[in-house]
Design a protein around this motif. Sequence first.
Motif, PDB file in Angstrom:
ATOM      1  N   THR A 106      52.460  81.838  55.670  1.00 25.25           N
ATOM      2  CA  THR A 106      52.260  83.292  55.729  1.00 25.25           C
ATOM      3  C   THR A 106      51.335  83.658  56.886  1.00 25.25           C
ATOM      4  O   THR A 106      51.509  84.705  57.499  1.00 25.25           O
ATOM      5  N   GLY A 107      50.367  82.799  57.221  1.00 29.44           N
ATOM      6  CA  GLY A 107      49.528  83.067  58.390  1.00 29.44           C
ATOM      7  C   GLY A 107      50.386  83.177  59.651  1.00 29.44           C
ATOM      8  O   GLY A 107      50.219  84.090  60.461  1.00 29.44           O
ATOM      9  N   ARG A 131      43.421  79.472  68.104  1.00 33.12           N
ATOM     10  CA  ARG A 131      43.402  80.668  67.261  1.00 33.12           C
ATOM     11  C   ARG A 131      42.049  81.338  67.334  1.00 33.12           C
ATOM     12  O   ARG A 131      41.016  80.712  67.126  1.00 33.12           O
ATOM     13  N   VAL A 162      44.744  90.060  54.378  1.00 35.46           N
ATOM     14  CA  VAL A 162      45.555  91.239  54.635  1.00 35.46           C
ATOM     15  C   VAL A 162      45.874  91.845  53.262  1.00 35.46           C
ATOM     16  O   VAL A 162      46.199  91.110  52.323  1.00 35.46           O
ATOM     17  N   ARG A 217      39.110  72.795  65.781  1.00 36.36           N
ATOM     18  CA  ARG A 217      40.566  72.839  65.858  1.00 36.36           C
ATOM     19  C   ARG A 217      40.960  73.341  67.245  1.00 36.36           C
ATOM     20  O   ARG A 217      40.338  74.250  67.770  1.00 36.36           O
ATOM     21  N   ARG A 242      50.874  86.380  61.988  1.00 34.56           N
ATOM     22  CA  ARG A 242      50.541  86.341  63.428  1.00 34.56           C
ATOM     23  C   ARG A 242      51.756  86.717  64.279  1.00 34.56           C
ATOM     24  O   ARG A 242      51.622  87.372  65.315  1.00 34.56           O
ATOM     25  N   GLY A 263      49.750  79.098  52.427  1.00 38.54           N
ATOM     26  CA  GLY A 263      49.011  80.340  52.668  1.00 38.54           C
ATOM     27  C   GLY A 263      49.336  81.461  51.693  1.00 38.54           C
ATOM     28  O   GLY A 263      48.883  82.591  51.887  1.00 38.54           O
ATOM     29  N   ARG A 273      36.004  83.381  56.187  1.00 37.61           N
ATOM     30  CA  ARG A 273      37.289  82.937  55.613  1.00 37.61           C
ATOM     31  C   ARG A 273      37.059  81.977  54.444  1.00 37.61           C
ATOM     32  O   ARG A 273      37.762  82.027  53.440  1.00 37.61           O
ATOM     33  N   ARG A 286      47.472  84.047  47.701  1.00 44.62           N
ATOM     34  CA  ARG A 286      46.032  84.037  47.921  1.00 44.62           C
ATOM     35  C   ARG A 286      45.315  84.994  46.982  1.00 44.62           C
ATOM     36  O   ARG A 286      44.090  85.063  47.011  1.00 44.62           O
ATOM     37  N   SER A 344      39.558  88.437  56.989  1.00 44.01           N
ATOM     38  CA  SER A 344      39.728  88.949  55.633  1.00 44.01           C
ATOM     39  C   SER A 344      41.193  88.833  55.233  1.00 44.01           C
ATOM     40  O   SER A 344      42.068  88.737  56.098  1.00 44.01           O
ATOM     41  N   LYS A 371      46.651  72.529  55.069  1.00 40.70           N
ATOM     42  CA  LYS A 371      47.870  73.060  54.467  1.00 40.70           C
ATOM     43  C   LYS A 371      49.046  73.024  55.451  1.00 40.70           C
ATOM     44  O   LYS A 371      50.144  72.628  55.084  1.00 40.70           O
ATOM     45  N   GLN A 395      49.525  88.347  44.217  1.00 39.22           N
ATOM     46  CA  GLN A 395      50.561  87.558  44.898  1.00 39.22           C
ATOM     47  C   GLN A 395      51.109  86.467  43.977  1.00 39.22           C
ATOM     48  O   GLN A 395      52.306  86.166  44.011  1.00 39.22           O
ATOM     49  N   LEU A 402      43.294  89.924  60.329  1.00 35.20           N
ATOM     50  CA  LEU A 402      43.328  88.565  60.869  1.00 35.20           C
ATOM     51  C   LEU A 402      42.096  88.312  61.730  1.00 35.20           C
ATOM     52  O   LEU A 402      41.481  87.249  61.651  1.00 35.20           O
TER      53      LEU A 402
HETATM   54  P1  ADP Z   1      43.801  79.377  57.196  1.00 35.64           P
HETATM   55  O1  ADP Z   1      44.259  78.921  55.844  1.00 35.64           O
HETATM   56  O2  ADP Z   1      43.310  78.249  58.060  1.00 35.64           O
HETATM   57  O3  ADP Z   1      42.824  80.522  57.144  1.00 35.64           O
HETATM   58  P2  ADP Z   1      46.307  80.855  57.653  1.00 35.64           P
HETATM   59  O4  ADP Z   1      47.177  80.831  58.856  1.00 35.64           O
HETATM   60  O5  ADP Z   1      46.896  80.449  56.342  1.00 35.64           O
HETATM   61  O6  ADP Z   1      45.062  79.928  58.011  1.00 35.64           O
HETATM   62  O7  ADP Z   1      45.685  82.327  57.449  1.00 35.64           O
HETATM   63  C1  ADP Z   1      45.109  83.039  58.530  1.00 35.64           C
HETATM   64  C2  ADP Z   1      44.823  84.480  58.120  1.00 35.64           C
HETATM   65  O8  ADP Z   1      46.040  85.129  57.771  1.00 35.64           O
HETATM   66  C3  ADP Z   1      43.925  84.654  56.889  1.00 35.64           C
HETATM   67  O9  ADP Z   1      42.549  84.621  57.229  1.00 35.64           O
HETATM   68  C4  ADP Z   1      44.362  86.056  56.402  1.00 35.64           C
HETATM   69  O10 ADP Z   1      43.766  87.075  57.205  1.00 35.64           O
HETATM   70  C5  ADP Z   1      45.849  86.067  56.705  1.00 35.64           C
HETATM   71  N1  ADP Z   1      46.707  85.650  55.575  1.00 35.64           N
HETATM   72  C6  ADP Z   1      47.499  84.535  55.512  1.00 35.64           C
HETATM   73  N2  ADP Z   1      48.167  84.464  54.355  1.00 35.64           N
HETATM   74  C7  ADP Z   1      47.793  85.570  53.638  1.00 35.64           C
HETATM   75  C8  ADP Z   1      48.110  86.080  52.347  1.00 35.64           C
HETATM   76  N3  ADP Z   1      48.953  85.410  51.539  1.00 35.64           N
HETATM   77  N4  ADP Z   1      47.533  87.240  51.946  1.00 35.64           N
HETATM   78  C9  ADP Z   1      46.683  87.897  52.732  1.00 35.64           C
HETATM   79  N5  ADP Z   1      46.308  87.480  53.962  1.00 35.64           N
HETATM   80  C10 ADP Z   1      46.858  86.338  54.424  1.00 35.64           C
END
Ligand code: ADP
Length: 180
Positions: A31-32, A123, A59, A119, A36, A85, A135, A88, A57, A13, A92, A53
């Motif tokens: 959004t990740g 991270r 958020v 990767r 972060r 992201g 995940r 999810r 799980s 993504k 949302q 994170l």
């Molecule tokens: P990936 O898709 O590889 O898991 P992301 O950076 O998109 O990487 O997401 C990393 C973490 O961020 C997820 O495991 C979750 O904990 C959190 N996260 C990201 N986007 C969301 C969202 N829209 N709702 C809830 N948690 C989120």
Amino acid sequence: MRIVLLGAPGSGKGTLAGRLAGELGVPHLSTGELLRAEVARNTDLGRRVAPYLEEGSLVPDDLTEAVVRPTLDRARAGGGYVLDGYPRTIHQARALGDDVVVVHLALPDEVARGRLLSRDEGRADDADAAVVDHRIAVYHDETAPLLDLYGRRGALITVDADQPPDAVATDVLAGVARPR
Ligand code: ADP
């Protein structure tokens, strides 16, 4: 144009979103990354987000909204985005509204798992096989149901993500250009 990328962790993504955003002249929102960054700033909100994170799980929706909503609203007012992201969860998806083009990056779990474990972005949530497996399971439980939702609306473009990034980007751009 508002484009949403749906796919398992490791489906590419982030890579694809960056390229599409460049091609289409709209910002790439992850959004990740927003979450972060909030953790890195060590705000109250960031401290509440961090444990989710770490364990891989989702958020909770209220915390996620508090972090991402201002950025999403600003980009929407500015003419669009490629969103990576989010959404999810069904909650949302409702908050996002209807007029989005949704791209599904389809990838077998084993391929996703292998990509995440190799990767090299440093991270913490990619380093631990148990967190990676969690995940992927969370994706199937909480996010994959959105594919049916958007599929029923006729808003879904499915692309084979088990190809080199150039080929994925070509397929996605062709799908986005096709009338729906
Ligand atoms: P990936 O898709 O590889 O898991 P992301 O950076 O998109 O990487 O997401 C990393 C973490 O961020 C997820 O495991 C979750 O904990 C959190 N996260 C990201 N986007 C969301 C969202 N829209 N709702 C809830 N948690 C989120």
